[in-house]
Design an enzyme around this catalytic site. Structure first.
Site, mmCIF file in Angstrom:
data_model
loop_
_atom_site.group_PDB
_atom_site.id
_atom_site.type_symbol
_atom_site.label_atom_id
_atom_site.label_comp_id
_atom_site.label_asym_id
_atom_site.label_seq_id
_atom_site.Cartn_x
_atom_site.Cartn_y
_atom_site.Cartn_z
ATOM 1 N N GLY A 1 15.051 -21.905 46.064
ATOM 2 C CA GLY A 1 15.222 -21.243 44.920
ATOM 3 C C GLY A 1 15.362 -19.874 45.013
ATOM 4 C CB SER A 2 14.343 -17.165 42.388
ATOM 5 O OG SER A 2 14.918 -17.836 41.606
ATOM 6 C CB THR A 3 11.548 -17.663 47.630
ATOM 7 O OG1 THR A 3 12.074 -19.136 47.784
ATOM 8 C CG2 THR A 3 10.469 -18.134 46.468
#
Lengths: 391, 645
Positions: free
Chosen positions: B339-341
């Site tokens: 995801g956004s990580t």
């Protein structure tokens, strides 16, 4: 000197007058030195059986000592019997031994492949052992009536030859090759010393090789296996060759002075098979070394030589043959047993007399010694041995 | 009187009779004597020959046979060495050997074996499995070999046996060892467990054939099995012909297995587990300087001690059918879309490519249209014009769609690999997974065409990308320090500290410090600046701030209709369809020391579920500060910590 003479004369008169005193005199005439040698051998047996049980009197040493005590009484009793009684009894004994040999073929117990015995009232009887003694007495009885002239006539040798061959055949059928050979050997030695002519002997010996070949063809597989593994014991180290290898290891590890009493590793750790019976000599050799083992052999030689000297010194033919036959029997026991444990002949179930654990053999040996001592006690007895029909 | 005394005359006459070689009256007696003497010569000769032979065996070959006797007598057996202990970084035992008291039955010492077993089972119940095993062993073993009746006896059971010893002839108690895990479920995934060796193990190592030996079947126990196993000792025993031991001659103790110190802080591990509670999640705490894993938690867990005595079938079925996968260490074997990580990695790839500078701006209207396909930003209204700093802070999807499109997937994958994502790591655990950073080449190898859209969704860590929580922690640590640290669990062997513990031994990532600084600043903004995505991750510790990045990974395609219907709320989905919640962070911001990654399976959003959890974990880590302590912090730290709750 006169005092001594008088005393001897006095004793002689007593002997004639009173049977109980005659018995005392007979007891006195027993060669107690020889009895002492017998006790020494039995003592060695006791000590070794004590070790074979791991340093305790049970289950081997104490029962063996009790049997020896019974055997001693039997021996002294038989030693008191005059030759005439023995001669009369010999036919009955021989007949009984044949009956037993036939009986054991049909209802005997088999153990370890060859040894056959009968159970009579909780007692194990090995008829083949008894047959040897009976054969000696019956042959001695027969030959005692054969003077030098009669020995020259082959017809007079036919009946005793059958007396030998019948038990040999029965024992072979058991099948117990070793004992059959020993019975044959005893018979042959009696024929030989009874005064067979040389030409007769040569005629008899000539066909032996072909007979042996024929016999080998009829051996049982396990008997053949014994002979094969005897020739190559390493070929089957855990099977049939195991006994011979372990026995030789025990002998060899004894060295000159032995591993010490109760410290023979082969015997104490049960690597030795039958260490309390057939292979007991290896325990002696392992724990006492060559010194101890050689001492035991020397004692055996003394006992055999003693018996042979008793035979030679006996003044009646019957006693001579009895003593010689019994000594030969004892000699064969020792020879076969020692050769077996040293790997010189195939393994067969022959114990070391008086030392190995076992009741039947002990009683038979003591019965034999009783007969031997009887000939010694009655060595000066004159018998009518001048022809006529035997017995 | 004729001179000579009577007794002498008798003697003389006897002497004459001693060897009557010739007898005039009876010629047969002469023959007998001669032939008997011949027999005597044969007898003496035969026995003499035997004596000679005996001399040969006993004296000449004596040494040879004595050696054979010794070989007969001595049996050499191997002794099982004690398995090495496993301790945490402060020396607290995590895997230990404990005495295992067993009741044995010597069949030869009792006259009534079934009766003895009956009386025994009246005191200590034996189940059907025990009884069958005992019956089998009784049939097959020799009478002097003891048969195990029951092991793992308690003191109470031992006392009962001892009290009734007179009615239990042949029953004896002896001691072996068993592997115990004092922390149980807390460290089950890291330590693993041991089990009796199977036949193929035994075929490879004779040592394993010894009774009582165990083989590591998971975790450190499996990975470091050789070191933990040790070297066998030996004992020489005198045995008899049937193999019974008579006495012990010589004993050489084996070398115990090596003691392994882990990088784990047991106390921290416990606190992390407490914070996770009953969520299905994993968390990794790492020392950014050297890659030491200070805590690694995967929930739910299992009880490792069950394996030593044998896991029941029902238990095994329960574990393998559980959708929360208790047997799997999710920190190394769980793969999730980051995801956004993943966005900092994309940013680094863009900066390194030279096509994008930190100040370049992208306008975010809430979506990006590429080739007729509309890619949505998480914010329907868009973020306006954003540079790198703001894009990280707001986690603007459109910015990362755009720069991913510009630089292409190969550059992203290359940089992500260097930062520790989608590559195998050197962690000392078995059964780890590598994850995946997809590339067009990979896609083509699987006979599919790589679309431009695949690159675009990869820019926000969705699509085919899969990483493990441990990779996320490693990636965070590498960002924080610029060193290519590898995560590891081994701190010391037999007290000798591993060179991996020294930060100087780790090479540089070779990424420009100004770019790394830009990423860190963006992650600082996520937590600490107004309108950052993770305000809940702010530390309430004086003077210490942390930087982080949220992530929410969709596990199910969100359809346009659903999204535009306006009623979409992933919290209303069934548990297994909710997005995973992720958060990565490091602290302190100005001098990074610790990195934390948190993945909560189906936790919905990183900002609401994962960020507060990561904050709590980081706070405990900073308070305990395991990197700078050689002894566990006092209990008061825990109480201070509790006061924050």
């Amino acid at each position: 000197m006169t005092v001594l003479n008088n005393r001897i004369r006095f004793h002689k008169r007593l002997l004639r007058a009173e049977p109980s005193f005659r018995l005392m005199a007979k007891l006195w005439r027993i060669s107690w030195l020889y009895v002492l040698l017998i006790c020494a051998l039995a003592g060695i047996g006791y000590v070794t059986l004590y070790s074979a049980a791991g340093g305790v009197p049970y289950p081997f040493a104490a029962p063996q000592a009790a049997r020896f005590a019974v055997g001693l009484v039997l021996m002294v009793t038989v030693a008191m019997l005059p030759p005439r009684v023995l001669m009369r009894a010999s036919w009955g004994m021989y007949a009984l031994s044949l009956v037993l040999l036939v009986a054991v073929l049909h209802m005997g117990h088999v153990g370890k492949g060859a040894e056959r015995w009968l159970m009579v009232g909780g007692l194990q009887i090995q008829p083949s052992e008894f047959a040897k003694i009976a054969l000696v007495t019956v042959l001695a009885t027969w030959f005692s009536r054969m003077d030098h002239a009669r020995m020259g006539n082959p017809l007079w040798l036919v009946p005793p030859a059958f007396m030998v061959l019948v038990p040999v055949a029965l024992v072979l059928k058991e099948p117990n090759l070793g004992t059959a050979v020993i019975i044959g050997g005893i018979g042959a030695s009696l024929f030989f010393t009874a005064g067979m002519r040389l030409w007769q002997i040569i005629l008899l010996v000539l066909p032996v090789p072909s007979l042996v070949q024929f016999a080998y063809g009829h051996l049982h597989d396990y008997q053949k296996a014994r002979i094969t593994t005897f020739l190559h014991p390493e070929s089957d180290p855990l099977g049939a060759g195991y006994n011979i290898i372990q026995s030789k290891i025990a002998l060899g590890s004894g060295g000159m002075w032995g591993q010490g009493y109760l410290h023979g590793s082969q015997g104490q750790l049960n690597f030795l098979p039958e260490k309390q019976t057939d292979f007991i000599f290896t325990m002696i050799a392992e724990e006492w070394g060559f010194i101890g083992a050689a001492a035991v052999i020397a004692l055996l030689v003394l006992l055999i030589m003693g018996g042979m000297i008793m035979a030679i010194r006996c003044r009646n033919r019957f006693g001579r043959l009895i003593a010689l036959g019994i000594s030969m029997n004892f000699f064969f026991y020792c020879l076969v047993n020692l050769s077996m444990v040293m790997g010189a002949i195939p393994v067969g179930g022959v114990p070391l007399p008086l030392v190995s654990y076992g009741g039947s053999a002990m009683l038979n040996v003591m019965l034999g010694f009783g007969l031997l001592l009887s000939t010694w006690v009655h060595r000066d007895t004159r018998l009518d041995e001048s022809g006529g029909s035997p017995a | 009187m004729g001179g000579a005394p009577m007794w002498l005359k008798r003697r003389k006459r006897d002497n004459r009779r001693l060897m009557p070689i010739r007898d005039q009256k009876d010629p047969a007696r002469g023959i007998f004597t001669r032939r008997a003497l011949l027999c005597m010569a044969v007898q003496v000769g035969a026995l003499g020959e035997l004596a000679r032979r005996l001399y040969h065996i006993q004296i000449n070959d004596g040494d040879h046979y004595a050696r054979m006797a010794a070989n007969n007598r001595v049996s050499k057996r191997l002794l099982a060495p004690p398995r090495g202990r496993i301790v945490d970084r402060y020396g607290i035992a995590l895997a230990n050997n404990k005495e295992n008291w067993r009741a044995l039955l010597m069949p030869e010492e009792t006259t009534d074996v079934p009766g003895t077993i009956e009386r025994f089972s009246a005191l200590i119940p034996l189940d059907e499995r025990d009884r069958n095993r005992i019956a089998r062993e009784l049939r097959h073993q020799r009478r002097f070999v003891p048969v195990m009746l029951r092991d793992f006896l308690s003191w109470d059971e031992m006392a009962r046996i001892e009290l009734n010893a007179p009615s239990l002839p042949g029953v004896l108690i002896d001691v072996g060892t068993r592997r115990v895990y004092p922390e149980g479920e807390l460290l089950a995934h890291i330590i693993g467990y041991v089990a009796p060796p199977n036949e193929s193990d035994v075929a490879h190592s004779t040592l394993l054939a010894l009774p009582g030996m165990r083989v590591g079947r998971a975790g450190i126990e499996q990975n470091q099995d050789e070191k933990l196993r040790g070297t066998a000792g030996s004992v020489e025993m005198e045995v008899n012909a049937v193999g019974r031991v008579i006495s012990e001659l010589n004993r050489e103790e084996g070398v115990p297995g090596e003691e392994i110190s882990l990088t784990i802080d047991r106390g921290l591990q416990q606190r992390v587990l407490n914070h996770i509670g009953d969520q299905t999640a994993s968390a990794v705490v790492m020392d950014c300087h050297n890659g030491e894993v200070l805590a690694m938690v995967s929930t739910p867990s299992f009880d490792p001690s069950l394996f030593d005595s044998g896991v029941s079938h029902a238990q095994w079925i329960e574990w393998t059918n559980n959708q929360h996968t208790p047997l799997i260490n999710k920190a190394v074997a769980g793969v999730y879309p980051p995801g956004s990580t993943f966005k900092p990695a994309v940013a680094m790839a863009a900066l390194e490519s030279g096509f994008v500078s930190p100040t370049d701006r992208v306008f975010c209207p809430g979506h990006l249209d590429v080739g007729g396909t509309r890619f949505h930003c998480w914010s329907r209204w868009g973020h306006g014009s954003v540079d790198l700093h703001l894009a990280l802070k707001y986690s603007c999807d459109v910015y990362f769609y755009e720069i991913a499109r510009r630089i292409g997937m190969d550059r992203i994958a290359q940089t992500a690999h260097r930062m520790g994502l989608g590559v195998p790591l050197d962690i000392e655990l078995p059964h780890t997974r590598t994850g995946l950073i997809p590339t067009p080449a990979w896609r083509q190898a699987h006979h599919h065409h790589w679309n431009g859209g695949d690159t675009i969704v990869s820019g926000i860590g969705q699509g085919f990308i899969q990483v493990t929580p441990l990779q996320l922690a490693t990636y965070t640590a590498r960002m924080a320090t610029g060193r290519a640290v590898q995560p590891h669990l081994m701190r010391a062997i037999n007290g000798e500290i591993s060179p991996m513990a020294n930060a100087e031994n780790w090479p540089s990532l070779n990424m420009p410090e100004k770019y790394l600084e830009a990423l860190r600043a963006g992650m600082f903004a996520v937590v600490n600046e107004p309108h950052g995505t993770a305000p809940k991750a702010q530390l309430d510790l004086p003077g210490i701030t942390m930087a982080g990045k949220t992530g929410s990974a969709q596990v199910r395609h969100v359809s346009r209709a659903l999204r535009e219907g306006g009623h979409f709320n992933s919290a209303n989905l069934p548990w297994e369809y909710r997005p995973h919640a992720l958060f990565i962070c490091f602290a302190p911001y100005d001098a990074p020391r610790y990195a934390v990654s948190v993945v909560i399976e189906h936790g919905n959003t990183g900002a609401d579920a994962a960020a507060p959890l990561a904050r709590d974990i980081m706070r405990d880590t900073l308070l305990r500060d395991p990197a700078n302590h050689t002894t566990p912090p006092p209990e008061s730290v825990a109480t201070v910590d509790d006061s924050f709750e």
